[in-house]
Design an enzyme around this catalytic site. Structure first.
Site, short mmCIF file in Angstrom:
data_model
loop_
_atom_site.label_atom_id
_atom_site.label_comp_id
_atom_site.label_asym_id
_atom_site.label_seq_id
_atom_site.Cartn_x
_atom_site.Cartn_y
_atom_site.Cartn_z
N ASP A 167 0.97 -1.29 -0.23
CA ASP A 167 0.09 0.10 0.05
C ASP A 167 1.00 1.30 -0.08
OD1 ASP A 167 -2.45 1.38 -0.01
OD2 ASP A 167 -2.65 1.09 2.00
N TYR A 215 8.25 -4.96 -8.44
CA TYR A 215 7.49 -6.10 -8.77
C TYR A 215 7.05 -6.33 -10.21
CZ TYR A 215 4.00 -2.20 -7.99
OH TYR A 215 3.27 -1.28 -8.21
N LYS A 244 -8.41 -8.20 -2.73
CA LYS A 244 -8.45 -7.09 -1.41
C LYS A 244 -8.63 -7.62 -0.31
CE LYS A 244 -7.66 -3.08 -2.29
NZ LYS A 244 -8.00 -1.83 -3.11
N CYS A 267 -13.71 3.60 40.52
CA CYS A 267 -13.97 2.46 39.60
C CYS A 267 -15.42 1.93 39.18
CB CYS A 267 -13.27 1.21 40.44
SG CYS A 267 -13.48 -0.33 39.35
N CYS A 311 -15.95 -1.53 41.00
CA CYS A 311 -16.26 -1.75 42.72
C CYS A 311 -16.19 -0.47 43.37
CB CYS A 311 -15.08 -2.67 42.94
SG CYS A 311 -13.36 -1.81 43.13
#
Ligand code: 9MJ
Length: 671
Positions: free
Chosen positions: A120, A228, A317, A411, A414
């Site tokens: 890419d 390539y 793809k 939290c 708890c």
């Protein structure tokens, strides 16, 4: 030979060496010499060229970065058009592609394909004449692109001069210029540090870097290239397959992707696709699919082209990794270790091949940096099996009343206090012993060998006990009976009885093990031991403030704050109380603090082997008298205790003129 000729020969030899080592490094990924040696050769060449400027040639490794910015890019004409690729998105479309090929070739035999990752980046063309890079251009519209030779020359993996034999007189090579993931991250980190705009993705970063008129800027960008294909080729051997052609390019010094394979038929393509999909996340560069090319050049010629794409190649793809959706809300999750993670709840969206309705925002720094708010439209990314994440907010999508996200005080699971250290990205719940989100981890830790050492209570069994509803918190362990657990999977009567016995046995422990077992952040075995020796009772540790805790060796302000906060949480105290009520006990620790503090304020280092006592005993004895014992010798060290076979620490003490004690002198001192 004249001096000048000799210099010229030396220069050529240095260039050949540098080109060879660049090839080993960039193309073969197999460097033969360390970087410093390469740099040495490079500087040697630079220095000779500075003395003999008329011997500088354009293909010298020192001449990669031109000195003048361009006014604009000139055009390059591609004699053979640069093609793009048609796409397929699934197995069926790939199968149709294969059928079309077989029909056209009028042959049912399985086709051999060269399969390679689809990079890419940006397609570029490199033109080599007599082995020298003379021109580089972008793809542009396929027939005309921009002349980016100056910028391409700055990419170290691209040879300015080809290596090896039988190089065609004219060789036009095509490939993709891209930015490896690590370089991209680094570049963006620098941008963040300088409050500059970041690049959206490696592709954009590569494109932006190649479009610079000043090659000095491009030279600073971490670009790479894989080849390539070839365009125009004059001379050289006739080749029969695509894969063979790529092998030749590699031999001539051009960079190629190592992941390419030759496969057979649709099934071979699919196997490769599957393999690369799994590898994708761990590759050092971005790929967005796989390219299959008919390997036989004869068949390629027979198949020819349609419009702008070859008939003999197709891009398969990967599913899109980024999508747009809306944030319905932002919530906070508590992880196994207490880490608080902001999570965006999303309008469900199909991305990366699955439907995603939650995406992580990692931590508050990320939330603030990306400034994500409820109601925003966001880009979601799901790369491979990685947890989906919010990439960025779509500009202009904010509702005017959307509030900035705040970290909660307590939290969400708890209710314990949330702690976040200065400079730390992660906020954490401090209810380690109690918090339901953390209970499995806290129980595993509690039972572990260096903690309460509950024989037979391994991670799997803890999971079973919690999931089976037998225990919620560590204190529930001591309420277990053989009857309650005998029916668990893979348990049986004997194992159940053994576990209960092991639990009973674990009740007799030591204060340091117990402290360690509580799982206080940053309190490991060693700190637990020094705490126990220093304070001697649990009540004293519980009652200690940050200042008195910091008097303990190795306890700094952060650890002291963790300890104080831990013992401030009512839920943690509740669990400790229950544990003690269930019969956990330890032998009293000799009240070390009552020993006369004869060595208070003195710092010791112990090195080498002692014969009358262990080093640990010596350390404890020194600490009991108020001394500090550290691991390395510095100017702050008052004494170095030197045992047998002492090494570098004794030498350093001598250099610094620090008093040294042998074992006899130490024993004397302790008396
Ligand atoms: C990429 N982008 O990786 C081709 N490509 O071949 C590969 N692109 C291509 N091949 C012919 N691996 C035209 C484009």
């Amino acid at each position: 030979m004249s001096d000048k000729n000799k210099i010229s020969e030396d220069i050529t030899h240095l260039r050949d060496q540098l080109n060879h080592h660049s090839y080993q490094y960039y193309v073969l990924d197999d460097p033969e010499i360390p970087d410093v040696q390469y740099d040495r050769l490079y500087r040697e060449l630079q220095s000779l060229e500075a003395q003999y400027p008329d011997l500088i040639t354009n293909d010298s490794p020192t001449q990669r970065v031109g000195d003048k910015p361009l006014d604009g890019f000139s055009q390059v004409k591609h004699e053979i058009p640069m093609l793009s690729l048609d796409n397929v998105f699934n197995e069926e479309e790939l199968s149709d592609f294969n059928k079309r090929l077989q029909q056209r070739l009028d042959n049912d035999d399985e086709i051999i394909f060269a399969a390679e990752p689809k990079l890419d980046g940006l397609a570029v063309s490199l033109l080599y004449e007599k082995g020298l890079l003379v021109r580089a251009g972008t793809r542009g519209d396929g027939s005309t692109g921009e002349n980016i030779t100056q910028n391409i020359r700055t990419i170290h993996s691209i040879p300015l001069k080809l290596l090896g034999k039988n190089i065609p007189d004219v060789l036009e090579v095509r490939g993709e210029v891209f930015m490896p993931k690590a370089g991209f991250e680094k570049l963006n980190q620098i941008a963040r540090d300088n409050d500059e705009k970041q690049f959206v993705n490696p592709r954009n970063a590569a494109a932006g870097s190649l479009r610079q008129l000043d090659p000095k800027i491009t030279a600073k960008r971490p670009l790479a290239m894989y080849c390539y294909a070839v365009g125009r080729v004059d001379g050289g051997a006739e080749l029969s397959t695509h894969s063979e052609m790529l092998d030749h390019l590699k031999q001539w010094g051009l960079p190629l992707c190592n992941e390419r394979e030759v496969v057979k038929g649709v099934q071979g393509c699919l196997n490769y696709f599957k393999k690369m999909s799994a590898l994708r996340g761990s590759l050092p560069y971005e790929i967005d699919g796989i390219v299959y090319k008919v390997n036989s050049i004869k068949l390629q010629k027979e198949l020819g082209f349609v419009a702008k794409a070859p008939r003999w190649a197709i891009a398969h793809k990967f599913p899109a990794q980024e999508e747009i959706t809306r944030v319905n809300s932002i919530e906070f999750q508590v992880g196994r270790t207490g880490a608080i993670t902001p999570v965006a709840r999303l309008e469900p969206v199909f991305v990366g091949g699955v439907t995603v309705s939650n995406a992580t925002l990692h931590n508050m720094d990320e939330v603030n940096r990306k400034d994500v708010r409820q109601g925003d439209q966001v880009i979601i990314r799901r790369a491979g099996d990685v947890i989906p994440e919010v990439v960025r907010v779509v500009p202009g999508s904010r509702k005017h009343h959307a509030k900035k996200v705040q970290l909660p005080d307590s939290c969400p699971v708890c209710g314990s206090e949330i702690e976040q250290e200065e400079g730390e990205a992660i906020a954490r719940c401090s209810g380690g012993l109690f918090c339901a989100a953390q209970r499995k981890e806290s129980i595993k830790h509690f039972a572990s060998r260096k903690a309460m050492d509950i024989d037979g209570l391994g991670d799997k069994l803890v999971e079973q006990l919690v999931d089976g509803g037998c225990i919620d918190h560590v204190n529930d362990l001591y309420d277990l009976t053989a009857e309650k657990i005998v029916d668990l999977e893979r348990m049986g009567k004997k194992s159940a009885e053994n576990l209960i016995e092991a639990l009973q046995k674990s009740k007799h422990t030591s204060l340091n093990r117990f402290i360690y077992a509580l799982g206080i952040r940053e309190v490991g075995e060693a700190t637990a031991l020094t705490l126990a020796n220093h304070f001697t009772t649990l009540d004293a540790i519980k009652a200690a403030d940050e200042e008195s805790l910091q008097k303990v060796e190795d306890v700094g302000p952060i650890v002291a704050a963790h300890i104080v906060r831990f013992f401030k949480q009512p839920h943690n105290l509740e669990v400790i109380e229950k544990l003690l009520n269930s019969g956990i006990y330890w032998d009293e620790i000799e009240a070390v603090a009552t020993k006369e503090q004869t060595l208070e304020g003195k710092t010791f280092v112990i090195t080498g082997t002692l014969t009358e006592m262990t080093r640990d005993d010596a350390k404890k004895a020194l600490q009991a008298r108020g001394a500090k014992v550290t691991g390395s010798v510095s100017k702050k060290t008052n004494y170095v205790v030197v045992g047998d076979n002492a090494g570098s620490k004794a030498m350093k003490a001598e250099q610094l003129g620090i008093e040294m004690l042998d074992e006899k002198a130490l024993i004397e001192l302790l008396k």
